[in-house]
Scaffold this active site. Structure first.
Site, short mmCIF file in Angstrom:
data_model
loop_
_atom_site.label_atom_id
_atom_site.label_comp_id
_atom_site.label_asym_id
_atom_site.label_seq_id
_atom_site.Cartn_x
_atom_site.Cartn_y
_atom_site.Cartn_z
N LYS A 145 39.47 -64.87 122.29
CA LYS A 145 38.56 -66.00 122.22
C LYS A 145 37.21 -65.54 121.70
CE LYS A 145 35.51 -65.39 124.67
NZ LYS A 145 34.50 -64.29 124.76
N TYR A 181 33.62 -70.43 127.65
CA TYR A 181 34.24 -70.45 128.99
C TYR A 181 33.90 -71.73 129.74
CZ TYR A 181 35.46 -65.49 128.60
OH TYR A 181 36.01 -64.29 128.21
P1 NAD Z 1 33.65 -54.45 120.67
O1 NAD Z 1 32.46 -54.48 119.77
O2 NAD Z 1 33.60 -53.58 121.86
O3 NAD Z 1 34.95 -54.08 119.84
C1 NAD Z 1 35.22 -54.62 118.57
C2 NAD Z 1 36.24 -53.75 117.85
O4 NAD Z 1 36.41 -54.28 116.54
C3 NAD Z 1 35.78 -52.30 117.71
O5 NAD Z 1 36.87 -51.45 117.90
C4 NAD Z 1 35.30 -52.22 116.26
O6 NAD Z 1 35.43 -50.94 115.70
C5 NAD Z 1 36.27 -53.21 115.60
N1 NAD Z 1 35.78 -53.72 114.32
C6 NAD Z 1 36.52 -53.85 113.21
N2 NAD Z 1 35.79 -54.30 112.19
C7 NAD Z 1 34.55 -54.44 112.65
C8 NAD Z 1 33.32 -54.87 112.05
N3 NAD Z 1 33.27 -55.23 110.77
N4 NAD Z 1 32.23 -54.91 112.83
C9 NAD Z 1 32.26 -54.58 114.12
N5 NAD Z 1 33.40 -54.16 114.76
C10 NAD Z 1 34.52 -54.09 114.01
O7 NAD Z 1 33.93 -55.98 121.11
P2 NAD Z 1 34.79 -56.49 122.32
O8 NAD Z 1 33.91 -56.77 123.47
O9 NAD Z 1 35.96 -55.62 122.52
O10 NAD Z 1 35.24 -57.94 121.75
C11 NAD Z 1 36.27 -58.07 120.79
C12 NAD Z 1 36.84 -59.50 120.88
O11 NAD Z 1 37.37 -59.71 122.19
C13 NAD Z 1 35.82 -60.61 120.66
O12 NAD Z 1 36.41 -61.68 119.98
C14 NAD Z 1 35.43 -61.04 122.07
O13 NAD Z 1 35.00 -62.38 122.17
C15 NAD Z 1 36.76 -60.85 122.79
N6 NAD Z 1 36.57 -60.57 124.22
C16 NAD Z 1 37.29 -61.30 125.11
C17 NAD Z 1 37.13 -61.08 126.46
C18 NAD Z 1 37.94 -61.87 127.43
O14 NAD Z 1 37.66 -61.79 128.63
N7 NAD Z 1 38.95 -62.59 126.99
C19 NAD Z 1 36.24 -60.11 126.92
C20 NAD Z 1 35.54 -59.36 125.99
C21 NAD Z 1 35.70 -59.59 124.62
#
Ligand code: NAD
Length: 367
Positions: A135, A219
């Site tokens: 999401k 949310y």
């Molecule tokens: P994060 O920044 O920690 O991780 C993002 C990942 O994407 C990294 O591994 C990064 O290297 C990669 N990536 C690939 N191309 C990229 C680019 N061009 N720029 C930046 N990063 C790039 O983020 P996260 O917190 O893991 O969030 C990722 C997704 O998960 C988002 O859509 C977020 O909304 C979702 N999320 C959902 C929940 C939930 O509870 N359902 C919780 C946290 C995050």
């Protein structure tokens, strides 16, 4: 280390109320020894994959981690070692098409920044893999439509990472909305925020689609629709808060106030920002209320009270249940309770909120 995952049997067994409602969701109760564990590949190994999905995939019964898609080969090798899959199952974002030739992978789970979800989901669908997308589903409704279309065309299932459908407190909220113990919920409110002090992708419009409403507000939107018994609001009003740190929030909002108006007259007032800390939701009807006082939308630690007294459930590992449920949908060829269409609905509401914040008028929601 103690893990708070409980097996499905004990999860169901420990529910003190709402059990009847849970049993109406067949795929959560279809237990038994798995014939086959489906292979999952995580796309993006950031915080959510590392902190939640990876550990959850060590607890799942119907699926296990069999591959990754990452821009960092060394990180992929570490994951391969930790989860016991071959290094040949490490892909880069540019080689996702090759997944088509890998029978180890049945499900691709997209966990990259929001603005990349559409391209990664479509690449996975084209490779013939079932898909879970985090999401918010995408930056726009148009992207959601393209993702749904690509999955339909490829004959694969698409689900959104709406883990709270597998949380007992939120399932109780849905049951109350359906059975109307407290009457119809007519007054709802939500508040969610955290303090962001640096410009990361979440404050970059291209990668995030917008500011906190995309990441956190979704949310409250989703919770309000649960409290409205699955119905979307018909219109919204909204106003963006003045920016206190325009250097960080140069092209997205720092915070947003909005109200969702439902056809039956119910309303949900909401606030989200990247400058305050909050995680709260309340739904009130003529005969009672339910209040998520703390950690309303988080993984665990929820404090939930009702006008009949506090609720107490043992928190499950939401993400493990969510992924197992999707694996069962694939194995049994049934529909996910959190399909792509649900993610699209929430994007339609978000688009109306941005439009209302711009126009200063009440705007219709086109779901
Ligand atoms: P994060 O920044 O920690 O991780 C993002 C990942 O994407 C990294 O591994 C990064 O290297 C990669 N990536 C690939 N191309 C990229 C680019 N061009 N720029 C930046 N990063 C790039 O983020 P996260 O917190 O893991 O969030 C990722 C997704 O998960 C988002 O859509 C977020 O909304 C979702 N999320 C959902 C929940 C939930 O509870 N359902 C919780 C946290 C995050």
């Amino acid at each position: 280390m103690k893990n708070d995952f409980v097996s499905r049997r004990s999860f169901i067994g420990q529910l003190s109320i709402g059990t009847a409602a849970l049993l109406t969701y067949p795929s959560l109760t279809a237990f038994g020894n798995p014939q086959k564990q489906l292979g999952v590949a995580l796309v993006g190994l950031g915080k959510y994959s590392t902190g939640q999905l990876g550990p959850a995939l060590k607890q799942t019964q119907f699926c296990k981690l069999r591959g990754v898609v990452t821009g960092d080969k060394a990180k992929g090798q570490q994951w391969a070692k930790d989860h016991g899959f071959p290094e040949s199952n490490i892909y880069s974002y540019d080689t996702m098409a090759e997944l088509a030739h890998n029978p180890d992978i049945d499900i691709v789970y997209v966990v990259t920044p929001n603005g990349l979800h559409a391209q990664h989901v479509i690449a996975a669908a084209k490779a013939g893999k079932h898909v879970i997308c985090e999401k918010p589903m995408a930056n726009t409704v148009a992207e959601c439509d393209a993702m749904i279309k690509a999955c339909k065309k490829a004959g694969v299932k698409l689900s959104v990472g709406y883990r709270l459908h597998f949380d007992p407190y939120h399932r109780e909220l849905m049951r109350l909305a359906r059975d109307k113990d407290f009457g119809t919920f007519t007054k709802m409110s939500g508040d969610r925020g955290f303090v962001m002090n640096t410009k990361v992708w979440r404050a970059d419009k291209k990668l995030a689609g917008g500011g906190p409403i995309m990441d956190l507000g979704v949310y409250i939107i989703h919770g309000a629709c649960m409290a409205a018994n699955g119905v979307a609001p018909v219109s919204v009003t909204a106003s963006e808060i003045p920016k206190t740190r325009p250097d960080i929030f140069s092209d997205v909002e720092e915070g947003m106030n909005w109200t969702m108006h439902f056809a039956d007259g119910a309303e949900c007032t909401a606030f989200t920002s990247y400058r305050h800390s909050a995680d709260h939701f309340k739904a009130e009807g003529a005969k009672g209320w339910i209040e998520f006082k703390e950690h309303a939308f988080t993984y665990r630690g929820m404090v939930v009270e009702t006008s009949r007294g506090p609720l107490s459930f043992t928190p499950p590992f939401q993400q493990a249940l969510q992924m197992d449920n999707f694996a069962q949908c694939v194995l049994n060829n049934t529909e996910s309770i959190v399909p792509g269409e649900l993610g699209r609905r929430d994007l339609a509401i978000i688009e109306a909120i941005y439009k209302a914040a711009q126009s200063g008028k009440r705007e219709l929601v086109n779901v």
